[in-house]
Enzyme design. Structure first.
Site, mmCIF file in Angstrom:
data_model
loop_
_atom_site.group_PDB
_atom_site.id
_atom_site.type_symbol
_atom_site.label_atom_id
_atom_site.label_comp_id
_atom_site.label_asym_id
_atom_site.label_seq_id
_atom_site.Cartn_x
_atom_site.Cartn_y
_atom_site.Cartn_z
ATOM 1 N N TYR A 1 0.817 -1.199 0.000
ATOM 2 C CA TYR A 1 0.000 0.000 0.000
ATOM 3 C C TYR A 1 0.864 1.268 0.000
ATOM 4 O O TYR A 1 1.765 1.433 0.828
ATOM 5 C CB TYR A 1 -0.935 0.040 1.224
ATOM 6 C CG TYR A 1 -1.684 1.348 1.321
ATOM 7 C CD1 TYR A 1 -2.745 1.616 0.451
ATOM 8 C CD2 TYR A 1 -1.291 2.340 2.210
ATOM 9 C CE1 TYR A 1 -3.397 2.835 0.491
ATOM 10 C CE2 TYR A 1 -1.942 3.558 2.266
ATOM 11 C CZ TYR A 1 -3.003 3.793 1.395
ATOM 12 O OH TYR A 1 -3.647 5.000 1.424
ATOM 13 N N HIS B 1 -2.678 16.557 -2.946
ATOM 14 C CA HIS B 1 -3.130 16.701 -1.565
ATOM 15 C C HIS B 1 -2.815 18.077 -0.979
ATOM 16 O O HIS B 1 -3.142 18.345 0.184
ATOM 17 C CB HIS B 1 -2.500 15.614 -0.694
ATOM 18 C CG HIS B 1 -3.105 14.255 -0.874
ATOM 19 N ND1 HIS B 1 -3.232 13.649 -2.110
ATOM 20 C CD2 HIS B 1 -3.628 13.374 0.019
ATOM 21 C CE1 HIS B 1 -3.799 12.460 -1.966
ATOM 22 N NE2 HIS B 1 -4.045 12.278 -0.686
ATOM 23 N N PHE C 1 -1.365 6.889 11.944
ATOM 24 C CA PHE C 1 -1.571 8.303 11.589
ATOM 25 C C PHE C 1 -2.834 8.882 12.208
ATOM 26 O O PHE C 1 -3.075 10.082 12.141
ATOM 27 C CB PHE C 1 -1.652 8.467 10.070
ATOM 28 C CG PHE C 1 -2.560 7.465 9.400
ATOM 29 C CD1 PHE C 1 -3.879 7.343 9.745
ATOM 30 C CD2 PHE C 1 -2.054 6.613 8.418
ATOM 31 C CE1 PHE C 1 -4.713 6.421 9.132
ATOM 32 C CE2 PHE C 1 -2.874 5.687 7.794
ATOM 33 C CZ PHE C 1 -4.215 5.595 8.150
#
Length: 503
Positions: A57, A87, A330
């Site tokens: 990932y 982002h 996170f």
């Protein structure tokens, strides 16, 4: 600029080191041990990338809901580049520069553990930017505090690519121009690097550390100013006797009572015979209220220091165990909850302060109404209390918890978020408000105490009065109090009492 370095590696940092980093303009540097760990992790990841058919990932897949889309090796750099630019969606005010510096230090610290897969050049560039005062322009809005502080950290990372804006020696310029001035090439991101840079809690954590540093100083000044108000209101001192606090046992309460007694030691006013038996709660219960906030501060600090010394990106790489594991370090929930807690704790410092201000201007205890001669002709200190009351009310609104909210994102893949970034920015606003309310109390208490002359307070408080009167004079008649209030607030930000535990 200081040439002392803060070493960054897997060894735990202490809060005092972080305060010194900011107060003494220290530089940062990873250690040789960190350098080796970063290199070893990158080499391991390069080897794993050669295994045919393997999907990791964020390393060779898309992100979030696009996790199952495999990316070919020749598109890896483009994948990481696209992640950063797509982002970078922050809006709102710019993040204060001291907090940007904390974000950069915390990101370097996280990468130094060797669990993130970045190339050493990326970490060195972040260090070089920090040490040369090249600070990315980052915005306060955009993070949900769950998949890491994605938008703020993307804006931090843009500068590595020569994109976005930075402050270069205090001047806001394009990052590309800053790189040119330094003769630096843009970083070419390798596999997983973009994700390592923007996954993490460094935005929330940096704000929290800044707020904790401010809170520590405000808690001490709150006790000092409260002691001045105690004598200004001619209060009894029995409520601060250690025997009372020992039988309840809360450490913050015990410490606060002891500090108040220390500040009042040797006060002529405190030793006078009193006409009253008890005082209002805003004076009598200072140890209980301030002490509870101190205990909350200590708890929140322990959580944030745990996070300082943590790895919070995803996935995590363990070369020695031959593991690449995807999880959720996170997620900002531990920080979000405690930022809300810190808001509540510090809001109460302002709340009880405003009540002491209200009592001081009420015309009781042989003090003139609104602490001014010729009240009526002069309004005196009537309206500063209005201002304090309005700020205290605003604080109550800022104490509405952000951490109980959640909005699904990434096509419901990220279906529970912490909203810790919102908790962080409102906590920052609240700290500034607490400082303002304490500034108004100091202004008011000093005025009230001067009406007690020629009687004297304690040596510590007389020293406070002497220094304060250098920046704010006694108010004989109405004048623009805004200036006095600003000067009082600035005084609080910089004053250290003689027996300060932070000296």
């Amino acid at each position: 600029m200081s040439y002392n370095y803060l070493p960054l590696d897997s060894k735990p940092l202490q809060f005092q080191q972080i305060k010194h980093l900011l107060d003494y303009d220290q530089l940062v540097s990873i250690t040789f041990d960190a350098h080796e760990k970063i290199m070893r992790c990158r080499e391991y990841l390069n080897q794993k990338m050669q295994e045919p058919g393997k999907m990791y990932y964020g390393v060779n897949t898309g992100f979030g809901y696009l996790q199952n889309v495999q990316i070919s090796l020749d598109q890896i750099e483009q994948l990481q580049y696209n992640l950063i630019v797509s982002h970078s969606c922050g809006l709102g005010e710019e993040v204060p520069k001291q907090i940007v510096k904390l974000m950069m230090m915390l990101k370097i610290k996280q990468l130094s553990y060797g669990h993130s897969g970045v190339q050493i050049q990326t970490v060195i560039r972040l260090m070089d930017m920090y040490n040369n005062d090249i600070l990315p322009v980052i915005y306060t809005q955009g993070s949900l505090g769950a998949s890491g502080d994605l938008a703020p950290l993307s804006h931090l990372s843009l500068s590595l690519l020569g994109l976005g804006d930075v402050y270069f020696k205090g001047e806001k310029i394009p990052a590309s121009a800053a790189l040119k001035k330094m003769n630096w090439e843009p970083i070419h991101l390798q596999s997983k690097e973009g994700l390592a840079l923007i996954n993490g809690t460094q935005f929330m954590n940096a704000y929290g550390l800044h707020c904790l540093k401010k809170a520590e100083q405000l808690l001490e000044m709150a006790n000092l100013i409260a002691a001045l108000s105690i004598d200004a209101f001619d209060c009894v001192t029995e409520p601060y006797h250690p025997s009372i606090h020992k039988i309840r046992g809360h450490q913050g309460q015990i410490e606060t009572a002891a500090e108040i007694q220390c500040y009042l030691y040797g006060s002529e006013i405190a030793n006078q015979t009193k006409s009253q038996v008890q005082d209002p709660y805003s004076f009598r219960c200072i140890p209980q209220v301030h002490g509870a906030s101190m205990d909350a501060f200590k708890h929140v600090l322990s959580v944030f220091m745990q996070e300082v010394n943590a790895v919070t990106d995803n996935p995590n790489i363990f070369p020695d165990e031959d593991l690449i594991v995807s999880g959720g370090n996170f997620h900002g929930q531990p920080l979000a909850i405690n930022l809300d807690y810190l808001c509540i704790a510090m809001s109460e410092i302002a709340s009880i302060s405003e009540r002491r201000t209200y009592q001081l201007i009420s015309g009781q205890r042989n003090l003139p109404m609104f602490l001014v001669k010729n009240a009526g002709l002069n309004s005196g200190f009537m309206i500063p209390q209005y201002t304090a009351a309005g700020i205290v009310s605003e604080n109550k609104q800022l104490c509405t918890p952000a951490s109980v909210d959640s909005i699904s994102s990434s096509n419901n893949q990220e279906d529970h978020v912490s909203m810790g970034a919102n908790a962080a920015t409102k906590c920052y606003r609240l700290m500034l408000n607490v400082e303002k309310v304490l500034g108004i109390e100091l202004l008011t208490a000093a005025q009230a105490l001067d009406f007690r002359r020629p009687a004297k307070t304690s040596p510590i408080l007389e020293e406070l009065m002497t220094e304060f009167r250098k920046v704010v004079a006694f108010n004989d008649a109405d004048r623009i109090l805004h200036t006095d209030m600003i000067n009082s607030i600035n005084f609080i930000a910089n004053y250290k009492p003689t027996n300060s535990r932070n000296n």
